[in-house]
Motif scaffolding. Structure first.
Motif, short mmCIF file in Angstrom:
data_model
loop_
_atom_site.label_atom_id
_atom_site.label_comp_id
_atom_site.label_asym_id
_atom_site.label_seq_id
_atom_site.Cartn_x
_atom_site.Cartn_y
_atom_site.Cartn_z
N ALA A 52 0.84 -1.21 0.00
CA ALA A 52 0.00 0.00 0.00
C ALA A 52 0.87 1.25 0.00
CB ALA A 52 -0.92 0.00 1.23
N LEU A 53 1.90 1.26 0.82
CA LEU A 53 2.79 2.41 0.89
C LEU A 53 3.50 2.63 -0.45
CD1 LEU A 53 4.35 1.82 4.42
CD2 LEU A 53 2.89 3.74 3.77
N GLY A 54 4.03 1.57 -1.03
CA GLY A 54 4.76 1.68 -2.29
C GLY A 54 3.87 2.06 -3.46
N ALA A 196 12.34 9.89 -4.45
CA ALA A 196 13.38 9.17 -3.73
C ALA A 196 12.80 7.95 -3.02
CB ALA A 196 14.07 10.09 -2.73
N ALA A 197 11.66 8.15 -2.34
CA ALA A 197 11.02 7.03 -1.64
C ALA A 197 10.53 5.97 -2.61
CB ALA A 197 9.86 7.55 -0.79
N LEU A 198 9.98 6.41 -3.75
CA LEU A 198 9.48 5.46 -4.75
C LEU A 198 10.60 4.56 -5.26
CD1 LEU A 198 7.24 4.40 -6.60
CD2 LEU A 198 7.78 6.27 -8.19
N THR A 199 11.78 5.10 -5.44
CA THR A 199 12.92 4.30 -5.89
C THR A 199 13.19 3.16 -4.93
OG1 THR A 199 13.91 6.25 -6.94
CG2 THR A 199 15.37 4.37 -6.50
N ILE A 200 13.10 3.45 -3.64
CA ILE A 200 13.34 2.42 -2.62
C ILE A 200 12.24 1.36 -2.67
CG2 ILE A 200 13.47 2.00 -0.13
CD1 ILE A 200 14.70 4.81 0.12
N PHE A 201 10.99 1.79 -2.79
CA PHE A 201 9.88 0.84 -2.83
C PHE A 201 9.96 -0.06 -4.07
CE2 PHE A 201 7.64 3.86 0.08
CZ PHE A 201 7.40 2.96 1.09
N ILE A 202 10.32 0.51 -5.22
CA ILE A 202 10.43 -0.29 -6.44
C ILE A 202 11.55 -1.30 -6.31
CG2 ILE A 202 11.06 -0.20 -8.89
CD1 ILE A 202 9.55 2.43 -9.10
N SER A 203 12.69 -0.87 -5.78
CA SER A 203 13.84 -1.77 -5.64
C SER A 203 13.56 -2.91 -4.68
CB SER A 203 15.08 -0.99 -5.19
OG SER A 203 14.87 -0.43 -3.90
N SER A 204 12.65 -2.70 -3.73
CA SER A 204 12.32 -3.75 -2.75
C SER A 204 11.11 -4.57 -3.19
CB SER A 204 12.06 -3.13 -1.37
OG SER A 204 10.96 -2.24 -1.42
N GLY A 205 10.54 -4.28 -4.38
CA GLY A 205 9.42 -5.05 -4.90
C GLY A 205 8.10 -4.78 -4.23
N ASN A 206 7.92 -3.57 -3.67
CA ASN A 206 6.70 -3.25 -2.94
C ASN A 206 5.80 -2.28 -3.70
OD1 ASN A 206 6.77 -4.69 -0.33
ND2 ASN A 206 8.71 -3.59 -0.06
N VAL A 207 5.66 -2.48 -5.02
CA VAL A 207 4.78 -1.65 -5.82
C VAL A 207 3.91 -2.52 -6.72
CG1 VAL A 207 4.64 0.12 -7.61
CG2 VAL A 207 6.40 0.29 -5.84
N LEU A 208 2.59 -2.32 -6.67
CA LEU A 208 1.66 -2.98 -7.58
C LEU A 208 1.46 -2.03 -8.77
CD1 LEU A 208 -0.97 -4.26 -4.97
CD2 LEU A 208 0.83 -5.60 -6.09
N PHE A 209 2.15 -2.29 -9.88
CA PHE A 209 2.20 -1.32 -10.96
C PHE A 209 0.85 -1.11 -11.65
CE2 PHE A 209 6.72 -2.16 -10.48
CZ PHE A 209 7.26 -0.89 -10.66
N CYS A 210 0.11 -2.18 -11.88
CA CYS A 210 -1.18 -2.04 -12.58
C CYS A 210 -2.14 -1.19 -11.75
CB CYS A 210 -1.78 -3.41 -12.86
SG CYS A 210 -3.30 -3.34 -13.85
N LEU A 211 -2.28 -1.51 -10.47
CA LEU A 211 -3.15 -0.75 -9.58
C LEU A 211 -2.63 0.68 -9.42
CD1 LEU A 211 -5.52 -0.53 -7.63
CD2 LEU A 211 -4.05 -1.52 -5.85
N GLY A 212 -1.32 0.82 -9.23
CA GLY A 212 -0.74 2.14 -9.01
C GLY A 212 -0.89 3.06 -10.20
#
Length: 265
Positions: A52-54, A196-212
């Protein structure tokens, strides 16, 4: 019937998140604080916390980018203060993230329960966002802006919600910036920290791209409309939205604190 239930189950997060993403984008463009609306939407839709955060960060970064572009196009961004404030915001955010590892956020929430009503009263009593702005030279505006970015950056790293509101208030009443320029600088700072925060979330695999990305379309529409609303309504429209955000924020902080302290158990 089973197919209908399956369809509803698959698209339930979109039905909850997308409309609220548009509202959050509008609020964020006018006065900041859109995360107080969008992030709970992800939780209500059942998205796990880190995802959710990412995903919210992906959505808000794209939406804030559109609002920032409109403020730049309208001439609301003074680049020298912006360039000076961005490093201070990053440094403050990093320090706040370190502090939260050692200090309970409960103390901050108790302080906010007193600070938020005081802020609302101040907003209602203050006649103008731009009073005495002519008294500050560019160097003083930059110095006060850097201090504001550092201090509120610490808050952003430590806790976060309502950062945009506090930035606008600080930049107008402490740095003596015009409301339009304060809002423009706020968007620049928020866009930088979001990226900057988004870069960290993407690198850690915590982003749902379709929903986002889908939510981002609605958030962008809200940001676009909100920045247009700000241009037409000015400080009066901004004041009303800020008061609404402060009220929502107060309810959120009180409910969180009540849950952590077991007040209603």
């Amino acid at each position: 019937m089973n197919e209908l239930m399956a369809f509803f189950s698959d698209y339930f997060p979109y039905l909850i998140i997308c409309p609220l993403a548009a509202v959050a984008g509008f609020v964020d463009a006018v006065a900041g604080g859109g995360g107080l609306i969008s992030l709970p939407a992800f939780f209500i839709a059942g998205v796990p916390p880190h995802l959710a955060l990412g995903t919210n960060k992906l959505m808000s970064t794209l939406g804030t980018g559109i609002a920032t572009w409109r403020y730049i196009k309208a001439g609301y961004v003074r680049w020298l203060p912006a360039v000076c404030c961005i490093p201070c915001a990053f440094a403050g955010s990093a320090l706040g993230a370190q502090l939260v590892l050692h200090v309970s956020a409960v103390y901050l929430k108790v302080m906010l329960l007193f600070l938020l009503p005081a802020t609302a009263i101040f907003l209602m009593r203050k006649r103008s966002f731009s009073q005495n702005n002519e008294n500050f030279s560019l160097h003083k505006v930059i110095a006060a802006g850097m201090v504001s970015a550092l201090v509120i950056g610490i808050y952003d790293g430590f806790y976060g919600p309502g950062t945009g509101v506090f930035l606008i208030l600080s930049l107008t009443f402490i740095a003596h910036m015009q409301l339009s320029q304060a809002n423009g600088l706020t968007k620049i700072i928020n866009l930088s920290t979001n990226a900057a925060a988004l870069t960290i979330f993407i690198s850690s695999g915590n982003v749902l791209f379709c929903l986002g990305l889908t939510a981002a379309v609605f958030n962008i529409i809200g940001n676009y409309l909100g920045s247009g609303f700000f241009k037409s309504k000015g400080q009066n429209g901004c004041r009303l939205v800020m008061l609404a955000v402060i009220f929502i924020f107060f309810v959120k902080v009180f409910s969180e604190l009540a849950g952590e302290l077991g007040i209603f158990r």
